[in-house]
Design an enzyme around this catalytic site. Structure first.
Site, PDB file in Angstrom:
ATOM      1  N   LYS A  88       0.833  -1.200   0.000  1.00  0.00           N
ATOM      2  CA  LYS A  88       0.000   0.000   0.000  1.00  0.00           C
ATOM      3  C   LYS A  88       0.872   1.256   0.000  1.00  0.00           C
ATOM      4  CE  LYS A  88      -3.574  -0.133   2.704  1.00  0.00           C
ATOM      5  NZ  LYS A  88      -4.411  -0.053   3.936  1.00  0.00           N
ATOM      6  N   THR A 109     -12.648   5.696  15.207  1.00  0.00           N
ATOM      7  CA  THR A 109     -13.874   5.616  15.996  1.00  0.00           C
ATOM      8  C   THR A 109     -13.710   4.538  17.055  1.00  0.00           C
ATOM      9  OG1 THR A 109     -15.156   6.277  14.067  1.00  0.00           O
ATOM     10  CG2 THR A 109     -16.364   5.279  15.886  1.00  0.00           C
ATOM     11  N   GLU A 138     -13.251  11.781  13.359  1.00  0.00           N
ATOM     12  CA  GLU A 138     -13.460  12.116  11.943  1.00  0.00           C
ATOM     13  C   GLU A 138     -14.936  11.953  11.602  1.00  0.00           C
ATOM     14  OE1 GLU A 138     -14.404   9.772   9.552  1.00  0.00           O
ATOM     15  OE2 GLU A 138     -14.295   7.962  10.787  1.00  0.00           O
ATOM     16  N   GLU A 143     -17.758   8.453   2.742  1.00  0.00           N
ATOM     17  CA  GLU A 143     -17.105   7.926   1.546  1.00  0.00           C
ATOM     18  C   GLU A 143     -17.846   8.429   0.307  1.00  0.00           C
ATOM     19  OE1 GLU A 143     -16.194   3.759   1.517  1.00  0.00           O
ATOM     20  OE2 GLU A 143     -15.751   3.750   3.651  1.00  0.00           O
ATOM     21  N   LEU A 146     -33.797   9.881   4.847  1.00  0.00           N
ATOM     22  CA  LEU A 146     -35.139   9.310   4.892  1.00  0.00           C
ATOM     23  C   LEU A 146     -35.436   8.551   3.601  1.00  0.00           C
ATOM     24  CD1 LEU A 146     -37.486  11.950   6.597  1.00  0.00           C
ATOM     25  CD2 LEU A 146     -36.650   9.789   7.521  1.00  0.00           C
ATOM     26  N   GLN A 147     -34.408   7.991   2.982  1.00  0.00           N
ATOM     27  CA  GLN A 147     -34.572   7.231   1.752  1.00  0.00           C
ATOM     28  C   GLN A 147     -34.730   5.761   2.113  1.00  0.00           C
ATOM     29  OE1 GLN A 147     -34.687   8.532  -1.330  1.00  0.00           O
ATOM     30  NE2 GLN A 147     -34.675   6.658  -2.547  1.00  0.00           N
ATOM     31  N   CYS A 177     -18.606   1.481   8.866  1.00  0.00           N
ATOM     32  CA  CYS A 177     -18.814   2.300  10.063  1.00  0.00           C
ATOM     33  C   CYS A 177     -20.112   1.987  10.793  1.00  0.00           C
ATOM     34  CB  CYS A 177     -18.760   3.780   9.687  1.00  0.00           C
ATOM     35  SG  CYS A 177     -17.125   4.325   9.156  1.00  0.00           S
ATOM     36  N   LYS A 235     -20.956  -1.739  12.528  1.00  0.00           N
ATOM     37  CA  LYS A 235     -20.087  -2.145  13.645  1.00  0.00           C
ATOM     38  C   LYS A 235     -20.063  -1.090  14.747  1.00  0.00           C
ATOM     39  CE  LYS A 235     -16.065   0.329  12.677  1.00  0.00           C
ATOM     40  NZ  LYS A 235     -15.242   1.140  13.589  1.00  0.00           N
ATOM     41  N   LYS A 282     -22.572   1.903  -1.008  1.00  0.00           N
ATOM     42  CA  LYS A 282     -23.137   3.168  -1.464  1.00  0.00           C
ATOM     43  C   LYS A 282     -22.435   3.541  -2.765  1.00  0.00           C
ATOM     44  CE  LYS A 282     -21.696   7.000   0.548  1.00  0.00           C
ATOM     45  NZ  LYS A 282     -21.354   8.037   1.557  1.00  0.00           N
TER      46      LYS A 282
END
EC number: 1.1.1.22
Length: 475
Positions: free
Chosen positions: A60, A147, A177, A181, A285-286, A295, A298, A365
């Site tokens: 990475k 988190t 944070e 995304e 509200l979708q 995130c 969990k 998403k």
């Protein structure tokens, strides 16, 4: 000196602190170069800071130093190349070099769900803090961004005290944070707020200096960035509380979708109507397939586990139902698919043997390649397990999906995925899918049947093109 709490300052006025390195601005490091750390490192270099990103993953680090972002995040590639070329940004696997370089060290490692339990696994936090602390040779500030369960900052402070000489004066702070995304670059450069948990004026001043680039950019754009200065516990709770609230709002409208399905109502019109109430608002509200990603799922489980440890478990019992509602939406897609294909459900669910199903979407998403706990990929796997021949296409997440669920068939485009399909399931709301031509797709499929798992399609347009349409919570 202990600072007063709370302090909320739209325009910060905090005493300047000289970086221990002697540099004009604090040199900043980011430990962990996943979605969080890589994005912050690149964007802080764009703000003019000298930045070093650290990770134990040599592949990475090599990619980042070569100008290649290992994740899909709009706008990040260009910023990486520009700041590498400018010399403000580099990446390393050398923790001693990282310790020597930085004035402010941001901990950005993962806190996944603990194996065999609901709580957060803090082993990566412990490893990164301990390794860093053992190599520090001067005063610096270690800042948590990951988190974490409330109480972690105090524990990190103890770790630092255990592994650094007391005369160095290394301090700890917490600054959560709030990245989304797909919008992460703007969320770093133009945040809607900054929260810092500190114990001293020095830590507060260092964190202000480390964020001054954000405030300066806001000033040039005639914006204000609210700054909340608080204690460790509140700073830690802000992120998990925000995620719990968002998860609850999403699950609420999906619970209403269940009621609409039973009563014949239309959840899209219901959501629009209640969203006009300014106390409620229309964001999140979708109704649809529910939330996923690295995130929210969990984090709400870890929040419940930590509350239980603190003796406040009853206060968050509702989050268990939030989680259950979210997971039920995945099996609802199978029920809609069975309805459209005329398959009866037995005790083990519907049998889709002999059917070909196209799944459009694998990421949790749009505008990301992240498939962690993605509802779309989970549903594709459930369909395959029920006997269907599942063909998946996602604009960015195909390779990650293939690694996660290799038994599915992955296609290179929408047309390839839907060709010969008895059913099409739209499970991630990519613009490519929302704007697809139902007439053209209708010429490729074996059956014009579609499940809109995100309520993102124009149902009238698809129906006019001869498709049998099923949405989530819609008649």
């Amino acid at each position: 000196m202990t600072i007063p709490y709370p302090a909320i300052q739209p325009t910060p006025a905090i005493a300047a602190v000289s970086p221990p390195s002697g540099a004009p601005r604090p040199r900043v490091t980011f430990l962990g170069t996943g979605y969080l750390g890589a994005t912050y490192a690149i964007c802080y270099a764009e703000l003019g800071y000298e930045v070093l990103g650290f990770d134990v993953d040599a592949d990475k680090i090599a990619m980042l130093n070569a100008g290649q972002v290992p994740i899909h995040e709009p706008g990040l590639d260009e910023l990486l190349k520009r700041n590498l070329a400018a010399g403000r940004l580099r990446f390393s696997t050398d923790i001693a070099e990282t310790a020597e370089f930085g004035d402010v060290h941001f901990i950005c490692v993962g806190t996944p769900q603990r194996a065999g339990g609901m709580g957060a696994d803090l082993s990566y936090v412990e490893a990164s803090v301990t390794s860093l602390a053992q190599h520090l040779t001067r005063k610096s500030l270690i800042v948590g961004k990951s988190t974490v369960p409330v109480g972690t900052a105090e524990w990190v402070e103890q770790l630092v005290g255990k592994h650094t000489p007391g005369d160095l004066g290394v301090e700890v702070a917490w600054s959560p944070e709030f990245l989304q995304e797909g919008f992460a670059v703007d969320d770093v450069l133009r945040p809607n707020r900054i929260v810092v948990g500190v114990k001293s004026e020095w830590a507060n001043g260092m964190l202000y200096a480390a964020h001054k680039g954000v405030f300066d950019l806001a000033a040039t754009e005639d914006r204000e960035v609210p700054l909340v200065v608080t204690d460790f516990a509140t700073a830690e709770l802000v992120k998990v509380a925000a995620n719990a609230f968002l998860a609850t709002k999403i699950s609420f409208i999906n619970a209403m979708a269940e009621v609409c399905e039973a009563s014949g109502g239309d959840v899209t019109q219901l959501a629009r109507a209640i969203g006009y109430d300014p106390r409620i608002g229309n964001r999140f509200l979708q109704a649809g397939l529910g939330f996923g990603g690295a995130c929210l799922p969990k984090d709400i489980r870890a929040f419940q586990a930590r509350a239980q440890e603190l003796g406040a478990g009853e206060a968050l019992r509702f989050l268990h139902e939030v989680d259950l509602i979210n997971l039920r939406r995945r099996t609802r897609v199978l029920q809609l698919a069975a309805d459209l294909l005329g398959r009866r459900s037995g005790p083990a669910g519907p049998d889709f043997s002999g059917t070909r199903i196209a799944v459009l979407g694998a990421t949790f998403k749009p505008n990301t390649d992240d498939v962690r706990d993605a509802p779309a990929l989970a549903v594709a796997a459930l369909l395959q397990k029920a006997g269907a021949d599942v063909h998946v296409y996602d604009p960015q997440g195909t390779e990650n999906a293939r690694r996660a669920v290799p038994e599915l068939t992955y296609e290179s485009g929408i047309n390839e995925a839907v060709t010969g399909a008895d059913l099409v399931c739209v499970l991630t709301e990519w613009a490519d899918f929302r704007n697809a031509d139902p007439v053209a797709l209708g010429e490729l499929v074996a059956g014009r049947k579609v499940v809109d798992g995100r309520n993102c399609l124009d149902s009238a347009l698809w129906t006019q093109a001869g498709w049998e349409y099923r949405g989530m919570g819609r008649p």
